[in-house]
Enzyme design. Structure first.
Site, mmCIF file in Angstrom:
data_model
loop_
_atom_site.group_PDB
_atom_site.id
_atom_site.type_symbol
_atom_site.label_atom_id
_atom_site.label_comp_id
_atom_site.label_asym_id
_atom_site.label_seq_id
_atom_site.Cartn_x
_atom_site.Cartn_y
_atom_site.Cartn_z
ATOM 1 N N GLU A 144 0.827 -1.212 0.000
ATOM 2 C CA GLU A 144 0.000 0.000 0.000
ATOM 3 C C GLU A 144 0.858 1.257 0.000
ATOM 4 O O GLU A 144 0.637 2.167 -0.797
ATOM 5 C CB GLU A 144 -0.927 0.024 1.226
ATOM 6 C CG GLU A 144 -1.687 1.347 1.306
ATOM 7 C CD GLU A 144 -2.735 1.395 2.401
ATOM 8 O OE1 GLU A 144 -2.776 0.507 3.249
ATOM 9 O OE2 GLU A 144 -3.530 2.361 2.375
ATOM 10 N N ASP A 164 -0.667 -4.987 3.010
ATOM 11 C CA ASP A 164 -1.166 -3.783 3.671
ATOM 12 C C ASP A 164 -0.571 -3.787 5.079
ATOM 13 O O ASP A 164 -0.939 -4.622 5.916
ATOM 14 C CB ASP A 164 -2.701 -3.787 3.738
ATOM 15 C CG ASP A 164 -3.225 -2.436 4.202
ATOM 16 O OD1 ASP A 164 -2.436 -1.655 4.772
ATOM 17 O OD2 ASP A 164 -4.423 -2.163 4.006
ATOM 18 N N ILE A 166 -0.779 -1.715 7.620
ATOM 19 C CA ILE A 166 -1.796 -1.467 8.649
ATOM 20 C C ILE A 166 -3.110 -1.239 7.912
ATOM 21 O O ILE A 166 -3.303 -0.203 7.264
ATOM 22 C CB ILE A 166 -1.488 -0.226 9.513
ATOM 23 C CG1 ILE A 166 -0.158 -0.396 10.250
ATOM 24 C CG2 ILE A 166 -2.630 0.016 10.516
ATOM 25 C CD1 ILE A 166 0.200 0.770 11.172
ATOM 26 N N ASP A 167 -3.995 -2.208 7.966
ATOM 27 C CA ASP A 167 -5.327 -1.979 7.430
ATOM 28 C C ASP A 167 -6.177 -1.489 8.589
ATOM 29 O O ASP A 167 -6.297 -2.157 9.619
ATOM 30 C CB ASP A 167 -5.926 -3.256 6.830
ATOM 31 C CG ASP A 167 -7.221 -2.932 6.097
ATOM 32 O OD1 ASP A 167 -7.212 -2.025 5.258
ATOM 33 O OD2 ASP A 167 -8.255 -3.562 6.413
ATOM 34 N N THR A 169 -5.936 2.232 9.182
ATOM 35 C CA THR A 169 -5.031 3.295 9.658
ATOM 36 C C THR A 169 -5.793 4.357 10.451
ATOM 37 O O THR A 169 -5.280 4.878 11.442
ATOM 38 C CB THR A 169 -4.274 3.924 8.467
ATOM 39 O OG1 THR A 169 -3.573 2.881 7.781
ATOM 40 C CG2 THR A 169 -3.266 4.963 8.918
ATOM 41 N N ASP A 294 -6.297 -4.235 0.651
ATOM 42 C CA ASP A 294 -7.246 -4.304 1.769
ATOM 43 C C ASP A 294 -7.951 -5.656 1.825
ATOM 44 O O ASP A 294 -8.333 -6.101 2.910
ATOM 45 C CB ASP A 294 -8.331 -3.221 1.634
ATOM 46 C CG ASP A 294 -7.772 -1.815 1.683
ATOM 47 O OD1 ASP A 294 -6.887 -1.556 2.518
ATOM 48 O OD2 ASP A 294 -8.229 -0.962 0.887
HETATM 49 C C1 IPD Z 1 -8.867 1.297 4.605
HETATM 50 C C2 IPD Z 1 -9.688 0.401 5.485
HETATM 51 C C3 IPD Z 1 -11.106 0.915 5.549
HETATM 52 C C4 IPD Z 1 -11.714 1.042 4.182
HETATM 53 C C5 IPD Z 1 -10.861 1.898 3.273
HETATM 54 C C6 IPD Z 1 -9.454 1.359 3.240
HETATM 55 P P1 IPD Z 1 -6.262 1.502 5.150
HETATM 56 O O1 IPD Z 1 -7.565 0.772 4.512
HETATM 57 O O2 IPD Z 1 -9.694 -0.897 5.016
HETATM 58 O O3 IPD Z 1 -11.880 0.018 6.268
HETATM 59 O O4 IPD Z 1 -12.976 1.595 4.283
HETATM 60 O O5 IPD Z 1 -11.423 1.891 1.979
HETATM 61 O O6 IPD Z 1 -8.669 2.186 2.407
HETATM 62 O O7 IPD Z 1 -6.079 2.782 4.397
HETATM 63 O O8 IPD Z 1 -6.541 1.702 6.583
HETATM 64 O O9 IPD Z 1 -5.166 0.518 4.882
#
Ligand code: IPD
Length: 361
Positions: A144, A164, A166-167, A169, A294
């Site tokens: 990411e 990813d 940290i999913d 963030t 994600d």
């Molecule tokens: C996000 C998370 C969030 C989702 C966003 C993502 P990130 O990933 O998964 O739940 O709604 O579309 O971008 O940016 O925290 O790795």
């Protein structure tokens, strides 16, 4: 068929190690930068964890890159199209049927498996005393934060780690306790395994193609629910804040509630959300606008738990499309596909998509 168990186990071990970095930073103050929108955040920890994971994977198998060790003259080429696959990695039980003196590169479509020879007698290879080990030094990465920093995003046939760091963030920044490290591994564009480590909960979800899905070692099973009106559905609002995206997302939730479903939930991490379908705790999940990193890992976890994964338009799941439905059954997935609408969203692998950083601050 190749066996990627060694990579899976290694991915699990580095996810656990990296989670210590996430957890030690969790309660601390974070410097936050914005990416594609005011709700799309990145911290120094996201970037650090991604670097840790990628360099660990790169360093893991240096001994398998033997072209510096073997004389070039011993290298040959084999094709898997018409002949058998002979070259195995150390975890593979199938012994080599290559003549002992032969070492080669092996092509599978556009994937080039490099040759590795390790001279080691093996009880698992009774027909020959030499095990042939192969590894591809050309493993690729889709991370990411690397993509946000401008790396080209393309899923190829090469073995590819999709990361990813940290999913969730936004959760991480706010100390909302759902953050995950997500690692998927694809070969020939097909996911071989997925790992989602929900760090604060200490929950390790993982699945390998054909091997079932697990949570902390216990088998996972989707609920099998067929009736949409008895479903708990998980979704995410995502980072988009334009009018079309917001009105589409809110009207989708409204339409589902009017069916009615039992409830709609959101944990703030697509990876962990989707794993709830694999546990049977939720019956469905849908999302528009997330990225491949994600959901790549959790998609195979849902499938291996007996669930169904598809595009929001009812077509085959495509991790680059930025649309997904995961469900306990085809009936529930189809029903959700009928009810919800998608807002326009360019593909992850589309050039100039603006999926990464745009310098918004
Ligand atoms: C996000 C998370 C969030 C989702 C966003 C993502 P990130 O990933 O998964 O739940 O709604 O579309 O971008 O940016 O925290 O790795």
């Amino acid at each position: 068929m190749a066996d990627w168990t060694d990579c899976l186990n290694f991915g699990i071990s580095i996810a656990k190690q990296a989670s210590e970095v996430v957890l030690s930073a969790f309660q601390q103050h974070k410097e936050v930068k914005l990416k594609s929108s005011p709700a799309d955040l990145v911290t120094e920890t996201d970037q650090r964890v991604e670097k840790i994971l990628i360099s660990a994977i790169r360093n893991r198998y240096p001994q398998h890159r033997f072209h510096s060790v073997l004389p070039r003259s011993t290298v040959g080429t084999l094709s898997t199209g018409s002949t058998t696959f002979h070259c195995r990695n150390p975890q593979h039980r199938l012994h080599s049927v290559l003549p002992r003196s032969t070492v080669g590169t092996l092509s599978t479509g556009s994937t080039l498996f490099y040759h590795v020879l390790l001279l080691e007698p093996s009880a698992q290879a009774p027909l020959c005393s030499t095990m042939f080990y192969c590894w591809n030094p050309q493993h690729r990465f889709i991370g990411e934060e690397s993509v946000a920093a401008g790396e080209h995003l393309e899923l190829t046939d090469s073995p590819t780690w999709i990361i990813d760091p940290i999913d969730g963030t936004v959760n991480f920044v706010h100390r909302f306790p759902f953050v995950a490290i997500s690692i998927a591994f694809t070969v020939n564009r097909q996911t071989q395994f997925g790992i989602v480590y929900s760090c604060v909960e200490d929950k390790l979800f993982y699945a390998q193609r054909g091997g079932g899905a697990f949570l902390n070692g216990e088998p996972l099973h989707a609920s099998g629910q067929q009736d949409i009106s008895r479903c708990v559905v998980v979704t995410e609002i995502g980072a988009e804040r334009d009018d079309v995206a917001l009105s589409t997302m809110t009207s989708n939730i409204r339409r589902l509630l009017q069916l009615p479903v039992h409830g709609v939930r959101a944990l703030g991490t697509a990876a962990v959300d989707m794993c709830q379908v694999a546990t049977g705790g939720a019956d469905a999940y849908y999302h528009i606008g997330m990225h491949c990193w994600d959901i790549a890992a959790s998609a195979i976890i849902v499938q291996e738990a007996g669930g169904v994964v598809m595009d929001t338009d009812g077509s085959e799941f495509d991790m680059m499309s930025r649309r997904v439905i995961a469900a306990s059954s085809a009936a529930v997935a189809d029903r959700i596909a009928q009810v919800i609408q998608a807002f326009p969203c360019c593909r992850d692998d589309e050039d100039n998509c603006g999926c990464g950083a745009t310098g918004v601050n």
